[in-house]
Design an enzyme around this catalytic site. Structure first.
Site, PDB file in Angstrom:
ATOM      1  N   SER A  56       0.782  -1.639  -0.061  1.00 48.07           N
ATOM      2  CA  SER A  56      -0.322   0.169  -0.552  1.00 48.07           C
ATOM      3  C   SER A  56       0.961   1.613   0.091  1.00 48.07           C
ATOM      4  O   SER A  56       2.096   1.171   0.370  1.00 48.07           O
ATOM      5  CB  SER A  56      -1.107  -0.073   1.366  1.00 48.07           C
ATOM      6  N   TYR A  67      -1.517  -0.804  10.873  1.00 50.03           N
ATOM      7  CA  TYR A  67      -2.643  -1.340   9.701  1.00 50.03           C
ATOM      8  C   TYR A  67      -1.280  -1.242   8.878  1.00 50.03           C
ATOM      9  O   TYR A  67      -0.454  -1.954   7.828  1.00 50.03           O
ATOM     10  CB  TYR A  67      -3.467  -0.558   8.659  1.00 50.03           C
ATOM     11  N   LYS A  69       1.742  -4.195   7.153  1.00 45.30           N
ATOM     12  CA  LYS A  69       2.518  -3.754   5.372  1.00 45.30           C
ATOM     13  C   LYS A  69       4.148  -3.961   5.440  1.00 45.30           C
ATOM     14  O   LYS A  69       4.396  -4.520   4.819  1.00 45.30           O
ATOM     15  CB  LYS A  69       1.377  -2.828   4.326  1.00 45.30           C
TER      16      LYS A  69
HETATM   17  P1  NAD Z   1     -10.903  -7.059   1.220  1.00 43.10           P
HETATM   18  O1  NAD Z   1     -11.340  -6.709   2.720  1.00 43.10           O
HETATM   19  O2  NAD Z   1     -12.492  -6.980   0.212  1.00 43.10           O
HETATM   20  O3  NAD Z   1     -10.429  -8.514   1.158  1.00 43.10           O
HETATM   21  C1  NAD Z   1      -9.963  -8.911   2.257  1.00 43.10           C
HETATM   22  C2  NAD Z   1      -9.960 -10.418   1.835  1.00 43.10           C
HETATM   23  O4  NAD Z   1      -8.819 -11.446   2.600  1.00 43.10           O
HETATM   24  C3  NAD Z   1     -11.464 -10.299   2.825  1.00 43.10           C
HETATM   25  O5  NAD Z   1     -12.651 -11.398   2.110  1.00 43.10           O
HETATM   26  C4  NAD Z   1     -10.971 -11.472   4.074  1.00 43.10           C
HETATM   27  O6  NAD Z   1     -12.329 -11.715   3.997  1.00 43.10           O
HETATM   28  C5  NAD Z   1      -9.899 -11.573   3.376  1.00 43.10           C
HETATM   29  N1  NAD Z   1      -9.474 -12.137   5.293  1.00 43.10           N
HETATM   30  C6  NAD Z   1      -8.845 -11.547   6.090  1.00 43.10           C
HETATM   31  N2  NAD Z   1      -8.041 -12.100   6.628  1.00 43.10           N
HETATM   32  C7  NAD Z   1      -8.134 -13.114   6.162  1.00 43.10           C
HETATM   33  C8  NAD Z   1      -6.556 -14.302   6.938  1.00 43.10           C
HETATM   34  N3  NAD Z   1      -6.063 -14.214   7.925  1.00 43.10           N
HETATM   35  N4  NAD Z   1      -7.492 -15.766   6.083  1.00 43.10           N
HETATM   36  C9  NAD Z   1      -8.495 -15.965   4.759  1.00 43.10           C
HETATM   37  N5  NAD Z   1      -8.854 -14.676   4.754  1.00 43.10           N
HETATM   38  C10 NAD Z   1      -8.249 -13.261   5.022  1.00 43.10           C
HETATM   39  O7  NAD Z   1      -9.865  -5.848   1.397  1.00 43.10           O
HETATM   40  P2  NAD Z   1      -9.408  -5.332  -0.380  1.00 43.10           P
HETATM   41  O8  NAD Z   1     -10.020  -4.192  -0.451  1.00 43.10           O
HETATM   42  O9  NAD Z   1      -9.857  -6.143  -1.238  1.00 43.10           O
HETATM   43  O10 NAD Z   1      -7.549  -5.894  -0.241  1.00 43.10           O
HETATM   44  C11 NAD Z   1      -7.207  -6.681  -0.975  1.00 43.10           C
HETATM   45  C12 NAD Z   1      -5.495  -6.527  -0.249  1.00 43.10           C
HETATM   46  O11 NAD Z   1      -5.344  -4.636  -1.013  1.00 43.10           O
HETATM   47  C13 NAD Z   1      -5.617  -5.791   1.606  1.00 43.10           C
HETATM   48  O12 NAD Z   1      -4.358  -7.315   1.713  1.00 43.10           O
HETATM   49  C14 NAD Z   1      -5.639  -4.423   1.636  1.00 43.10           C
HETATM   50  O13 NAD Z   1      -4.858  -4.279   2.312  1.00 43.10           O
HETATM   51  C15 NAD Z   1      -4.388  -4.288   0.353  1.00 43.10           C
HETATM   52  N6  NAD Z   1      -4.630  -2.473   0.262  1.00 43.10           N
HETATM   53  C16 NAD Z   1      -5.883  -2.569  -0.217  1.00 43.10           C
HETATM   54  C17 NAD Z   1      -6.149  -0.648  -0.055  1.00 43.10           C
HETATM   55  C18 NAD Z   1      -7.817  -0.698  -0.070  1.00 43.10           C
HETATM   56  O14 NAD Z   1      -8.378   1.072  -0.444  1.00 43.10           O
HETATM   57  N7  NAD Z   1      -8.477  -0.925  -0.602  1.00 43.10           N
HETATM   58  C19 NAD Z   1      -5.451   0.071  -0.365  1.00 43.10           C
HETATM   59  C20 NAD Z   1      -4.768  -0.777  -0.604  1.00 43.10           C
HETATM   60  C21 NAD Z   1      -3.329  -2.370  -0.022  1.00 43.10           C
HETATM   61  N1  UFG Z   2     -12.336  11.693   2.720  1.00 41.05           N
HETATM   62  C1  UFG Z   2     -13.350  12.628   2.707  1.00 41.05           C
HETATM   63  N2  UFG Z   2     -14.466  11.798   3.861  1.00 41.05           N
HETATM   64  C2  UFG Z   2     -14.639  10.825   4.013  1.00 41.05           C
HETATM   65  C3  UFG Z   2     -13.621   9.887   3.327  1.00 41.05           C
HETATM   66  C4  UFG Z   2     -12.586  10.420   3.055  1.00 41.05           C
HETATM   67  O1  UFG Z   2     -12.931  13.520   2.954  1.00 41.05           O
HETATM   68  O2  UFG Z   2     -15.888  10.247   4.124  1.00 41.05           O
HETATM   69  C5  UFG Z   2     -11.298  12.674   2.379  1.00 41.05           C
HETATM   70  C6  UFG Z   2      -9.983  11.917   3.143  1.00 41.05           C
HETATM   71  O3  UFG Z   2      -9.156  12.964   3.617  1.00 41.05           O
HETATM   72  C7  UFG Z   2      -8.348  11.971   2.028  1.00 41.05           C
HETATM   73  C8  UFG Z   2      -9.482  11.450   1.027  1.00 41.05           C
HETATM   74  O4  UFG Z   2     -10.973  11.743   0.569  1.00 41.05           O
HETATM   75  O5  UFG Z   2      -8.105  13.413   1.284  1.00 41.05           O
HETATM   76  C9  UFG Z   2      -9.154   9.581   0.695  1.00 41.05           C
HETATM   77  O6  UFG Z   2      -9.482   9.361   2.007  1.00 41.05           O
HETATM   78  P1  UFG Z   2     -10.096   7.560   1.734  1.00 41.05           P
HETATM   79  O7  UFG Z   2     -10.510   7.222   3.490  1.00 41.05           O
HETATM   80  O8  UFG Z   2     -11.390   7.242   1.099  1.00 41.05           O
HETATM   81  O9  UFG Z   2      -7.964   6.944   1.407  1.00 41.05           O
HETATM   82  P2  UFG Z   2      -6.820   7.211   1.924  1.00 41.05           P
HETATM   83  O10 UFG Z   2      -6.003   8.003   1.590  1.00 41.05           O
HETATM   84  O11 UFG Z   2      -7.370   8.211   3.370  1.00 41.05           O
HETATM   85  O12 UFG Z   2      -6.028   5.986   2.267  1.00 41.05           O
HETATM   86  C10 UFG Z   2      -6.621   4.514   1.497  1.00 41.05           C
HETATM   87  C11 UFG Z   2      -6.655   3.150   2.317  1.00 41.05           C
HETATM   88  C12 UFG Z   2      -5.400   3.000   2.876  1.00 41.05           C
HETATM   89  C13 UFG Z   2      -4.661   2.701   1.540  1.00 41.05           C
HETATM   90  C14 UFG Z   2      -4.388   4.617   0.748  1.00 41.05           C
HETATM   91  C15 UFG Z   2      -3.641   4.625  -0.067  1.00 41.05           C
HETATM   92  O13 UFG Z   2      -7.608   3.701   3.180  1.00 41.05           O
HETATM   93  O14 UFG Z   2      -5.721   2.267   3.439  1.00 41.05           O
HETATM   94  O15 UFG Z   2      -5.572   4.437   0.280  1.00 41.05           O
HETATM   95  O16 UFG Z   2      -3.120   3.365  -0.351  1.00 41.05           O
HETATM   96  F1  UFG Z   2      -3.252   2.597   2.564  1.00 41.05           F
END
Ligand code: NAD
Ligand code: UFG
Length: 349
Positions: free
Chosen positions: A127, A151, A155
């Site tokens: 991330s 979190y 990572k």
């Molecule tokens: P998500 O929660 O939708 O998907 C994660 C999946 O992993 C879920 O289906 C959950 O049930 C499963 N899971 C969690 N812990 C587990 C375990 N111990 N064993 C087996 N299954 C498990 O999240 P996502 O948005 O699809 O994110 C996927 C990956 O990408 C995550 O590692 C997250 O940290 C990373 N990531 C997501 C974002 C984002 O904004 N969505 C940004 C950066 C990184």
């Molecule tokens: N924001 C609002 N109102 C809300 C939610 C968000 O104004 O209700 C704003 C935040 O302040 C930020 C922007 O919208 O300026 C984006 O916020 P998000 O929460 O959508 O995303 P972040 O950049 O804070 O973080 C996300 C994921 C993290 C990940 C990161 C980079 O939550 O896990 O993107 O990948 F690490």
């Protein structure tokens, strides 16, 4: 390239389910392991519907070494795409041990079982949150790291562990070296164009786009905009939004790179997956109205703790080494998010 079997951990989740579609459509057999702690198996049924192809699903926790080893003994896995983990920043501050156990310990068990099964090819969901405050708001892979919550630290710890594993290969002159891509995602939004799979957050969303969708559809009254006094063009936070389908295409490109000459002697490399440009919160609200015709009711509230003013990717390394760049535009991301929301107002429930 021969299309080998890929194990997708967390494959029932938001990004993992989109990865399953892309893999199946590209001819890779797919095995999913997911404990369904943050997802429903319905997403996998929808993946099969979209692709017209079956996948193998094991409901198991990646920390359950015995179950994981059994999966590796049954299935001819060659690459692992590792999405499984917990991802809510606020929750990680309240439950740090749960986050380190799921994310860090879970990855350690996975890597140990992979090593025993002689599977050394791994694409890891990292991330942009691993980066620290920096002089530049555009982050390159060599920008300083410095996550500021459990979190993000989970990572960064996993990245360190995987880099150490790869470094050890050189010392022990491993015959079968680790080949690892650490993919640092910026802000994934959007959904598959079918509207059959998408993001289905539990409770009140933390992230901007799911919140916007729920206000637009009338489930929530008003979007809180966290601060309009940042040093940005309109005072609101700027982020690099990336369509989830572009994001998962980057994972397939990573597999191709791991299979190529570039990684012939192994290695562990980080790549930013982002568009390389940012949009502010107010620009997202404005674009949402233009694309969907829906006005999003919002209110400026104080800044959210831990938010950066601005953050976007330098995606040049992914272009150079993975031959990947984003194809979709902000309007596609919004239209596809809205299509998913309208077709599934209650998510998968
Ligand atoms: P998500 O929660 O939708 O998907 C994660 C999946 O992993 C879920 O289906 C959950 O049930 C499963 N899971 C969690 N812990 C587990 C375990 N111990 N064993 C087996 N299954 C498990 O999240 P996502 O948005 O699809 O994110 C996927 C990956 O990408 C995550 O590692 C997250 O940290 C990373 N990531 C997501 C974002 C984002 O904004 N969505 C940004 C950066 C990184
Ligand atoms: N924001 C609002 N109102 C809300 C939610 C968000 O104004 O209700 C704003 C935040 O302040 C930020 C922007 O919208 O300026 C984006 O916020 P998000 O929460 O959508 O995303 P972040 O950049 O804070 O973080 C996300 C994921 C993290 C990940 C990161 C980079 O939550 O896990 O993107 O990948 F690490």
């Amino acid at each position: 390239m021969v299309k080998h079997t890929v194990l997708v951990t967390g494959g029932a989740g938001y990004i993992g389910s989109h990865a399953c579609v892309e893999l199946l459509q590209s001819g890779y057999p797919v095995v999913v392991v997911d404990n369904l702690s943050n997802s429903k198996s319905e997403s996998l049924a929808r993946v099969e519907k979209i692709t017209g192809k079956p996948l193998s699903f094991y409901q198991a926790d990646i920390r359950d070494r015995k179950s994981l080893a059994e999966i590796f003994s049954k299935e001819p896995i060659r690459t692992v795409m590792h999405f499984a983990g917990l991802k809510a920043v606020g929750e990680s501050c309240e439950q740090p041990l749960n986050y380190y156990h799921n994310n860090v310990y879970g990855t350690m068990v996975l890597a140990e079982v992979m090593a025993e099964a002689k599977v050394r090819q791994l694409v890891f969901s990292s991330s942009a949150t691993v980066y620290g405050e920096s002089a530049s708001v555009q982050y390159s892979e060599n920008s300083p790291l410095g996550p500021i919550n459990p979190y993000g630290r989970s990572k960064a710890m996993i990245e360190d562990i995987l880099r150490d594993l790869s470094a050890a290969d050189k010392i022990i002159r491993a015959k079968l070296p680790w080949k690892i891509a650490l993919l640092r995602y910026f802000n994934p939004i959007g959904a598959h164009e079918s509207g059959l799979i998408g993001e289905d957050p539990n409770g009140i969303p933390n992230n901007l786009m799911p919140y916007v969708l729920q206000v637009a559809i009338g489930k929530l009254a008003q979007l809180p905009v966290f601060g309009n006094d940042y040093p940005t063009r309109d005072g609101t936070g700027i982020r690099d939004y990336i369509h989830v389908v572009d994001l998962v295409k980057g994972h397939l490109k990573a597999i191709e790179a791991l299979e190529s000459e570039k990684f012939a002697s192994g290695g562990c490399r980080a790549y930013n997956l982002g568009a390389g440009r940012g949009y502010s919160v107010l620009e997202i609200i404005e674009a949402f109205k233009r694309v969907t015709g829906r006005k999003v009711n919002y209110k400026i509230v104080p800044r959210r703790a831990g938010d950066l003013a601005e953050c976007f990717a330098n995606p040049e390394l992914a272009l150079k080494e993975l031959n990947w760049k984003v194809e979709k535009k902000l309007d596609d991301m919004i239209a596809d998010s809205w299509n998913w929301q309208c077709k599934n107002p209650q998510g998968y429930a």
